[in-house]
Write a protein that holds these residues in place. Structure first.
Motif, PDB file in Angstrom:
ATOM      1  N   SER A 210      43.361  39.970  37.103  1.00  0.00           N
ATOM      2  CA  SER A 210      43.747  38.681  37.681  1.00  0.00           C
ATOM      3  C   SER A 210      45.119  38.821  38.325  1.00  0.00           C
ATOM      4  CB  SER A 210      43.802  37.595  36.598  1.00  0.00           C
ATOM      5  OG  SER A 210      42.557  37.475  35.942  1.00  0.00           O
TER       6      SER A 210
ATOM      7  N   ARG B 259      35.761  36.649  41.420  1.00  0.00           N
ATOM      8  CA  ARG B 259      34.970  35.757  40.571  1.00  0.00           C
ATOM      9  C   ARG B 259      35.514  34.343  40.547  1.00  0.00           C
ATOM     10  NH1 ARG B 259      30.143  37.854  38.486  1.00  0.00           N
ATOM     11  NH2 ARG B 259      30.307  40.122  38.611  1.00  0.00           N
TER      12      ARG B 259
ATOM     13  N   THR C  65      38.732  43.782  33.978  1.00  0.00           N
ATOM     14  CA  THR C  65      38.965  42.558  34.754  1.00  0.00           C
ATOM     15  C   THR C  65      40.443  42.464  35.126  1.00  0.00           C
ATOM     16  OG1 THR C  65      37.199  41.447  33.531  1.00  0.00           O
ATOM     17  CG2 THR C  65      38.754  40.049  34.726  1.00  0.00           C
TER      18      THR C  65
ATOM     19  N   ARG D  61      36.875  31.562  34.248  1.00  0.00           N
ATOM     20  CA  ARG D  61      36.806  33.024  34.196  1.00  0.00           C
ATOM     21  C   ARG D  61      38.184  33.651  34.049  1.00  0.00           C
ATOM     22  NH1 ARG D  61      31.794  34.797  35.251  1.00  0.00           N
ATOM     23  NH2 ARG D  61      30.358  33.397  36.287  1.00  0.00           N
TER      24      ARG D  61
ATOM     25  N   SER E 171      45.417  42.132  33.192  1.00  0.00           N
ATOM     26  CA  SER E 171      44.072  42.660  32.949  1.00  0.00           C
ATOM     27  C   SER E 171      43.544  42.149  31.615  1.00  0.00           C
ATOM     28  CB  SER E 171      44.067  44.191  32.980  1.00  0.00           C
ATOM     29  OG  SER E 171      44.669  44.745  31.817  1.00  0.00           O
TER      30      SER E 171
ATOM     31  N   GLN F 217      38.763  45.206  44.257  1.00  0.00           N
ATOM     32  CA  GLN F 217      38.738  45.949  43.003  1.00  0.00           C
ATOM     33  C   GLN F 217      37.915  47.201  43.202  1.00  0.00           C
ATOM     34  OE1 GLN F 217      36.771  44.324  39.468  1.00  0.00           O
ATOM     35  NE2 GLN F 217      38.366  45.225  38.172  1.00  0.00           N
TER      36      GLN F 217
ATOM     37  N   TYR G  89      38.328  50.115  38.286  1.00  0.00           N
ATOM     38  CA  TYR G  89      38.848  48.820  37.853  1.00  0.00           C
ATOM     39  C   TYR G  89      40.244  48.486  38.395  1.00  0.00           C
ATOM     40  CZ  TYR G  89      35.097  49.632  34.511  1.00  0.00           C
ATOM     41  OH  TYR G  89      33.882  49.945  33.938  1.00  0.00           O
TER      42      TYR G  89
ATOM     43  N   GLN H 197      40.732  36.301  40.522  1.00  0.00           N
ATOM     44  CA  GLN H 197      40.332  37.260  39.492  1.00  0.00           C
ATOM     45  C   GLN H 197      39.200  38.129  40.012  1.00  0.00           C
ATOM     46  OE1 GLN H 197      37.824  36.293  35.908  1.00  0.00           O
ATOM     47  NE2 GLN H 197      39.693  36.772  34.802  1.00  0.00           N
TER      48      GLN H 197
ATOM     49  N   THR I 185      37.314  41.459  29.282  1.00  0.00           N
ATOM     50  CA  THR I 185      36.249  40.845  30.073  1.00  0.00           C
ATOM     51  C   THR I 185      36.881  39.679  30.813  1.00  0.00           C
ATOM     52  OG1 THR I 185      35.581  39.225  28.412  1.00  0.00           O
ATOM     53  CG2 THR I 185      34.547  41.395  28.276  1.00  0.00           C
ATOM     54  N   GLU I 186      36.043  38.947  31.533  1.00  0.00           N
ATOM     55  CA  GLU I 186      36.569  37.833  32.328  1.00  0.00           C
ATOM     56  C   GLU I 186      37.265  36.779  31.481  1.00  0.00           C
ATOM     57  OE1 GLU I 186      32.441  37.636  33.846  1.00  0.00           O
ATOM     58  OE2 GLU I 186      33.417  36.866  35.631  1.00  0.00           O
TER      59      GLU I 186
ATOM     60  N   TYR J 207      36.248  41.003  38.918  1.00  0.00           N
ATOM     61  CA  TYR J 207      35.417  41.587  37.866  1.00  0.00           C
ATOM     62  C   TYR J 207      34.198  42.201  38.536  1.00  0.00           C
ATOM     63  CZ  TYR J 207      32.162  41.730  33.893  1.00  0.00           C
ATOM     64  OH  TYR J 207      31.266  42.127  32.947  1.00  0.00           O
TER      65      TYR J 207
END
Lengths: 112, 115
Positions: free
Chosen positions: A33, A55, A31, B100, A93, A68, A72, A48, A96-97, A50
């Motif tokens: 951001s 997302r 992930t 998120r 990074s 992305q 990744y 962000q 996960t989210e 993912y």
């Protein structure tokens, strides 16, 4: 274990141009951001990514877009640059989210 | 909207002494995470410490500890035995558990360490 990397480190553009910034996440992270940090301020969340999808998005205009890739890594694109886009752009990074974010060294963008 | 406030733009501490940086936040949520990040002149944001709101116990990481007061919405960072390498901008950040990735940062506190 490589951390988050960003390129380029510095960039100078003129108003109206377009720019692409790149980020490779920390090993094991999926992930990415992006944040904008104006001089003397805290970072502001841009968006962000993912699973190759955007997302979540902060309060930034559509001139800011991203991508992305399957490995990744991520790109931040800014179109029609304004003087106010001058800032440090940080990539973070996470595993996960919703896991803790680890930051790269940033790209300093100057718009003249 | 969640906001984070750091009321001390600048702080200074003598080497080997203890300093506390303040942070307050505003949220209507009950489940969230709080962070302190350090940003030295090299610009890279480094995670110092993380606190889960559901945990009553204050987080500690070596010389760094927090005082988390959930009811008061306060999250201060204490640095013990300050070292020259602690000099940096310190940012407090909040993230909702339902978010998120949107972390909200304060404006930062510049810490100077005097030899």
């Amino acid at each position: 274990d490589a951390g988050v990397t960003q390129s380029p480190t510095h960039l100078i553009k003129t108003r109206g141009q377009q720019v692409t910034l790149r980020c490779s996440p920390k090993s094991g992270h999926d992930t990415v951001s992006w944040y904008q940090q104006a001089l003397g301020q805290g970072p502001q969340f841009i968006f962000q990514y993912y699973e190759e999808e955007e997302r979540q998005r902060g309060n930034f205009p559509d001139r800011f877009s991203g991508h992305q890739f399957p490995n990744y890594s991520s790109e931040l694109n800014v179109n029609a640059l304004l003087l106010g886009d001058s800032a440090l752009y940080l990539c973070a990074s996470s595993r996960t989210e919703q896991e803790t974010q680890y930051f790269g060294p940033g790209t300093r963008l100057l718009v003249l | 909207a969640q906001t984070v406030t750091q009321s001390q733009p600048e702080m200074s501490v003598q080497e080997a002494e203890t300093v506390t940086l303040s942070c307050t936040y505003d949220t209507s949520e009950s489940d969230y995470y709080l962070f302190w990040y350090k940003q030295p002149p090299s610009r890279q944001m480094i995670l110092v410490i993380r606190q889960e709101a559901y945990k009553q116990q204050n987080a500690t990481e070596n010389r760094f500890s927090v005082n988390f007061q959930k009811a008061a919405k306060s999250f201060s960072l204490k640095i013990s035995d300050s070292q020259l390498g602690d000099a940096a901008m310190y940012f407090c950040a909040y993230r909702s558990a339902s978010s998120r990735g949107d972390m909200r940062f304060g404006a930062g506190t510049r810490l100077t360490v005097k030899p």
